[in-house]
Design an enzyme around this catalytic site. Structure first.
Site, PDB file in Angstrom:
ATOM      1  N   ASP A 288      -2.587   1.640 -10.079  1.00 15.93           N
ATOM      2  CA  ASP A 288      -3.082   0.651  -9.497  1.00 15.93           C
ATOM      3  C   ASP A 288      -4.463   0.782  -8.261  1.00 15.93           C
ATOM      4  O   ASP A 288      -4.915   2.086  -8.328  1.00 15.93           O
ATOM      5  CB  ASP A 288      -1.821   0.169  -8.420  1.00 15.93           C
ATOM      6  CG  ASP A 288      -2.135  -1.283  -7.922  1.00 15.93           C
ATOM      7  OD1 ASP A 288      -3.326  -2.028  -8.424  1.00 15.93           O
ATOM      8  OD2 ASP A 288      -1.265  -2.138  -7.558  1.00 15.93           O
TER       9      ASP A 288
HETATM   10  C1  NOJ Z   1      -3.683  -4.429  -6.928  1.00 12.46           C
HETATM   11  C2  NOJ Z   1      -2.228  -5.210  -7.172  1.00 12.46           C
HETATM   12  O1  NOJ Z   1      -1.310  -4.344  -6.732  1.00 12.46           O
HETATM   13  C3  NOJ Z   1      -1.824  -5.207  -8.869  1.00 12.46           C
HETATM   14  O2  NOJ Z   1      -0.895  -5.934  -8.864  1.00 12.46           O
HETATM   15  C4  NOJ Z   1      -3.192  -5.915  -9.351  1.00 12.46           C
HETATM   16  O3  NOJ Z   1      -2.785  -6.230 -10.757  1.00 12.46           O
HETATM   17  C5  NOJ Z   1      -4.342  -5.048  -8.998  1.00 12.46           C
HETATM   18  N1  NOJ Z   1      -4.798  -4.886  -7.832  1.00 12.46           N
HETATM   19  C6  NOJ Z   1      -5.779  -5.694 -10.013  1.00 12.46           C
HETATM   20  O4  NOJ Z   1      -5.989  -6.870  -9.500  1.00 12.46           O
END
Ligand code: NOJ
Length: 765
Positions: A288
Site C-alpha cells: 500500500d
Molecule cells: C491507500 C489506501 O489504503 C488503498 O486502499 C488505496 O488503494 C491506495 N491508497 C491507492 O489509492
C-alpha cells in the site's frame, strides 16, 4: 497448475443488460505453460535495472509529474501507473513505452474503482446491505466496463476487511462485520469485475485488499496495529481474502497495519507461507501507499535499504508510490543481501499479470485506436443510471416505521430539511473514483421529481454538517469539500423550524459528509454531529411526523434520534442515482428490502459490538439481573439495531424449521422454512441461516451466519426456502489450529434478522 482465473464462465451473464455485452466476450483461457515460457524468455533479456523498474508503481501527481514519468518510462524504470483515468492520458504513457523504451514492456494502469468508475453505486457497506449478489454483480460488471473503457487494467478492489469497528472510517469501503457475507460479496465482485478474463475488453483485474486484518485496527484508529489470536484470524478475518483469491483475483494489496507485531509489508509468514505456499496464490502482491518506507516507523527496519530488503524477502512484488525499491535494490543485489532470484521472482509476478491482462498481445487492449476515445469522458450516455437506481434502492434499510409513517403519500406539504438533502458530492461516498458530483441526483432533486405537481415540497438546509471549526478544517484540508453556510446555527435552525411548521410531514437528510467516512477518517464519537442533533431536536419540537434519512458510511450511534423520529431509513452513501432511489423507497414505489451488514450500537462505549461474539461464563439475563454478570451497569448489552435487521412495507412470517438428512458425502442437513408474506404489499426479504455449536473443545460464537437467500413474495404468497448445510459449516479451528468438525449437537436458527429466529437442534453425525 491452478490458474489465476476461473476458466469457465462463473457469472449468470444473461442476467446483465444486453448493452453491456454489445461487444462479444472473447474467452481468454490462460495457458500457464505458454505464459511461463514467454515470461522466462523475457526475463532473460532484461537487465537488473529493468527488472527493478517493473516493480515500481507510480501515482501520477505533484510528486511525479508527467515529464519525470516520461524519462522513467524511457529508461524502463516503471512497471505500472495509477491515478490516471482517461484514455488520452493513458495512451500518451503507453505510447512512450512502445516508442521509447528498450524492451517495450507495456505498463498497466490501475485505479481505486471500488463502487463504480463513472457511474457511482452505493458504497460497499450499502452493497452488502442489499444482501443481493445479482445486484452486486451488476455493480462489479458495470464498474469494470466503465473502468476498462477508460483504459484501466486493474482496480484496487474489492476491500474485504471484516470490521467490528464503526469508529474506523474505512468501514464504508468494506462489506461489514460478518465473515460469510463479506466473503460472498468479495467473491461476487471479483468474478464480476474480471469476467472471463481481465484481458477482455470490458473487464479489469482485481486487487483484493487490504491483506490482512486491516479492519481490526485497535480502537478503530486508522493505520493502527492489530493483535489477534490465530483462531480469530482464521475463523473470522482471513476467509474473505481467501475466498476472493480463490475466485481468481489477480492481485492482492497488502495492508498498512502490523499483525501480532509484524507489519503486513514485512510479514513473510503472511505473504509467503500463507499466501503463496498454503493458498497457492499466483498473482501479484502490491504494497500500500508508502508502506515500505513505513517499516522504519514500525520499528522493524533500521533504514531505507533495510526496509527494502525486508519487504522483498517477505513477498512484496510491487512497491506503491515510493522510490525505495529503485533506489536500494541495485545496491542490495550487489552486496548479496537480496538475490537476483528474489528480484526475478517478484518481476515474474508482475510480468505474469501483464500477460494475463493481454498486454503483451496488445498493449492498447483497453485503449483501442486513437480515434475511438470518447469525445467527452463524462458524457451522460456513458452512465448506467437505471442500474444505479435499482441497486441503490436495494441497498436501503428501513430501521423504523412507527405506525406506518412510511411510505409517504405524494400529496399535501412535505418539508425536506438537512445538510445532506442537496449535496451532490456527499451522496457519492468515499472512493467515488471518476464520478462527477454534478451528475449525481440529490434527495431534493429526487423528491421534487417524485412529487411533481401533486404535492408541495419545501426545503431548508437547517444546519451545517458540523459547526465544529476543527472538524470543518479537517474535512476541507485539501479542497472545499463541505460547504459552511455563512448564516448562524440559530438562523439555519429557525428557518428549518418555520419550514417544518408549514408541512404535514418532515423528512430530514442527516449523517456524515463523504470525508467523514473515508481513509484517515476515524471518529471517537459516532453520533451525528452536534449541529445536526440540535437541528433534529428543534424540528421534533414542532410535533410534525419526523422521518430521518441517514446518509453515512459506518454504523452510527443514533440512540437519541431513535427516540425522536417516527421513521428512519438508512441510505448509506447511495451514489449517482441515490436521490431517485431514496425517493422511490420513501414514496413506496419500491418496497425496502435491505438488511444491516453491521450492528448499530446504543453507544460508542459498547464497542466492539458484533453479533457473532463468544458466550461468557457469566451471561447477563435482563429478566433476572445479577450484579456479577457480564454487562455495563449504565447501558443495555443489546444493540440498538442488530445485524441482519431491516423492515419492509409488508410483513413476513417464518414457519418452524424442518430438518432433513442429506446423504451426500459432505452434506449434513437440509434446513427448510416456509416464509409467508403476511402483509398487503409485494416485497422481498432476506432469509438468514445461523448456526451455533453449544458444546465444543473451544468456546464457539453464539451464532454465525452460514447462508442466506433473497426471496420475493406477493401478498399472501408463501415460499419454502431450503438451505443445505455442509460438514464444513460445522467446522472450526481448534486450540491446536487444526480444522475440526466435532460431533455433537448443533442449533440451527433461521429468520429475517439475527435476533428473531426459529431454532431447531440436530446431532452430528
Ligand atoms: C491507500 C489506501 O489504503 C488503498 O486502499 C488505496 O488503494 C491506495 N491508497 C491507492 O489509492
Amino acid at each position: 497448475m491452478k490458474s489465476m482465473f476461473p476458466k469457465a464462465i462463473v457469472l449468470p451473464l444473461t442476467f446483465f443488460c444486453a448493452t453491456l455485452f454489445a461487444e462479444p466476450i472473447e474467452p481468454q483461457v490462460i495457458n500457464e505453460t505458454q505464459r511461463d515460457h514467454f515470461v522466462s524468455a523475457l526475463l532473460k533479456k532484461m537487465t537488473l535495472d529493468e527488472k527493478i523498474g517493473q516493480l515500481r508503481l507510480i501515482s501520477v501527481g505533484p510528486e511525479t509529474p508527467k515529464s519525470t514519468i516520461k524519462e522513467m518510462i524511457e529508461k524502463g524504470q516503471v512497471g505500472a501507473i495509477f491515478n490516471t483515468v482517461t484514455r488520452p492520458d493513458i495512451r500518451v504513457m503507453q505510447d512512450q513505452v512502445m516508442q521509447l523504451s528498450r524492451l517495450k514492456i507495456p505498463l498497466f494502469f490501475a485505479y481505486d474503482v471500488v463502487h463504480g468508475q463513472r457511474t457511482i453505486f452505493p458504497i460497499p457497506l450499502g452493497l452488502a446491505a442489499s444482501w443481493d449478489t445479482k445486484a452486486v454483480a451488476t455493480v462489479g460488471r458495470i464498474s469494470a466496463l466503465e473502468a476498462a473503457q477508460d483504459g484501466l487494467n486493474m482496480t484496487w478492489a474489492p476491500m474485504v476487511d471484516v470490521s467490528h469497528e464503526p469508529r474506523w472510517g474505512r468501514s464504508s469501503e468494506g462489506f461489514g462485520e460478518d465473515t460469510y457475507l463479506t466473503s460472498i460479496m468479495g467473491k461476487t465482485m471479483v468474478e464480476a469485475m474480471q469476467g472471463n478474463s481481465p484481458a477482455d475488453r470490458n473487464s479489469v483485474m482485481t486487487s483484493v485488499k487490504h491483506f490482512a486484518l486491516y479492519g481490526a485496527v485497535e480502537g478503530g484508529r486508522e493505520y493502527n496495529s492489530v493483535d489477534m489470536s490465530p483462531q480469530q484470524m482464521f475463523q473470522h478475518y482471513l476467509p474473505p481474502y481467501q475466498t476472493a483469491l480463490q475466485a481468481g483475483s489477480g492481485g492482492v494489496m497488502v495492508s498498512l497495519n502490523a499483525i501480532n507485531g509484524v507489519p503486513a509489508t514485512a510479514n513473510h509468514w503472511l505473504l509467503t507461507d500463507l499466501l503463496r505456499h498454503q493458498w497457492h496464490f499466483k498473482g501479484i502482491t502490491v504494497s500500500d501507499h508508502g508502506a515500505i518506507k513505513e517499516l522504519i516507523n514500525h520499528g522493524v527496519a533500521s533504514d531505507p535499504a533495510d526496509a527494502v530488503r525486508i519487504a522483498i524477502k517477505a513477498g512484496i512484488d510491487m512497491s506503491m508510490s515510493d522510490q525505495y525499491y529503485s533506489q536500494y535494490l541495485p545496491g542490495l543485489v550487489k552486496s548479496g543481501a537480496v538475490t537476483v532470484a528474489e528480484v526475478d521472482n517478484a518481476t515474474r509476478h508482475v510480468l505474469n499479470v501483464k500477460y494475463d491482462m493481454g498486454l503483451f498481445r496488445d498493449a492498447y487492449r483497453h485503449l483501442g485506436p486513437v480515434g475511438s476515445d470518447p469525445q467527452d469522458t463524462n458524457a451522460e450516455e456513458r452512465l448506467h443510471r437505471a442500474q444505479a437506481r435499482d441497486v441503490a434502492a436495494k441497498s436501503l434499510v428501513l430501521l423504523k416505521n412507527w405506525h406506518n409513517v412510511l411510505p409517504l403519500k405524494k400529496q399535501g406539504t412535505i418539508a425536506l430539511i438537512g445538510p445532506l438533502a442537496d449535496s451532490q458530492r456527499d451522496i457519492m461516498g468515499s472512493w467515488s473514483a471518476a464520478g462527477v458530483a454534478k451528475q449525481s441526483v440529490t434527495l431534493l432533486q429526487g423528491m421534487r421529481e417524485a412529487v411533481a405537481n401533486r404535492a408541495t415540497l419545501l426545503y431548508a438546509r437547517g444546519s451545517n454538517i458540523t459547526d465544529n471549526a476543527k472538524v470543518q478544517a479537517f474535512l476541507n484540508l485539501y479542497e472545499p469539500a463541505v460547504v459552511v453556510d455563512s448564516r448562524s446555527a440559530k438562523q439555519l435552525r429557525d428557518e428549518a423550524v418555520a419550514t417544518a411548521k408549514k408541512a404535514d410531514v418532515v423528512v430530514m437528510a442527516v449523517g456524515e459528509s463523504q470525508g467523514m467516512a473515508h481513509e484517515a477518517s476515524s471518529r471517537s464519537d459516532i453520533r451525528l454531529p452536534k449541529a445536526q442533533r440540535d437541528l433534529i431536536t428543534a424540528v421534533k419540537a414542532t410535533g410534525k411526523p419526523l422521518i430521518l434519512v441517514l446518509m453515512n458510511g459506518r454504523a452510527l450511534d443514533i440512540t437519541q434520534q431513535d427516540g425522536q423520529a417516527e421513521g428512519i431509513l438508512e441510505t448509506w452513501f447511495s451514489g449517482t442515482e441515490g436521490g431517485h432511489a431514496i425517493s422511490d423507497v420513501l414514496f413506496g414505489d419500491v418496497n425496502p428490502s435491505g438488511k444491516l451488514p453491521v450492528t448499530f450500537p446504543r453507544s460508542v462505549g459498547q464497542l466492539p459490538l458484533y453479533y457473532n461474539h463468544l458466550p461468557t461464563g457469566r451471561p447477563y439475563d435482563f429478566t433476572h439481573p445479577n450484579k456479577y454478570t457480564s454487562h455495563y451497569f449504565d447501558i443495555n448489552n443489546s444493540p440498538l439495531y442488530p445485524f441482519g435487521f431491516g423492515l419492509s412495507y409488508t410483513t413476513f412470517s417464518v414457519s418452524p424449521i424442518t430438518l432433513a438428512s442429506i446423504s451426500s458425502e459432505q452434506g449434513v442437513k437440509a434446513a427448510s422454512v416456509t416464509v409467508t408474506n403476511s402483509g398487503k404489499r409485494a416485497g422481498s426479504t432476506i432469509v438468514q441461516l445461523y448456526l451455533h455449536d453449544p458444546v465444543a473443545s473451544i468456546s464457539r460464537p453464539v451464532k454465525e451466519l452460514k447462508a442466506f437467500q433473497k426471496i420475493q413474495l406477493q401478498p399472501g404468497e408463501s415460499k419454502t426456502v431450503t438451505f443445505a448445510l455442509s460438514k464444513n459449516d460445522l467446522g472450526f479451528w481448534n486450540q491446536q489450529m487444526k480444522w475440526v468438525v466435532e460431533p455433537g449437537e448443533f442449533d440451527v436458527m433461521i429468520g429475517t434478522d439475527s435476533v428473531h429466529t426459529e431454532t431447531k437442534s440436530f446431532t452430528y453425525p
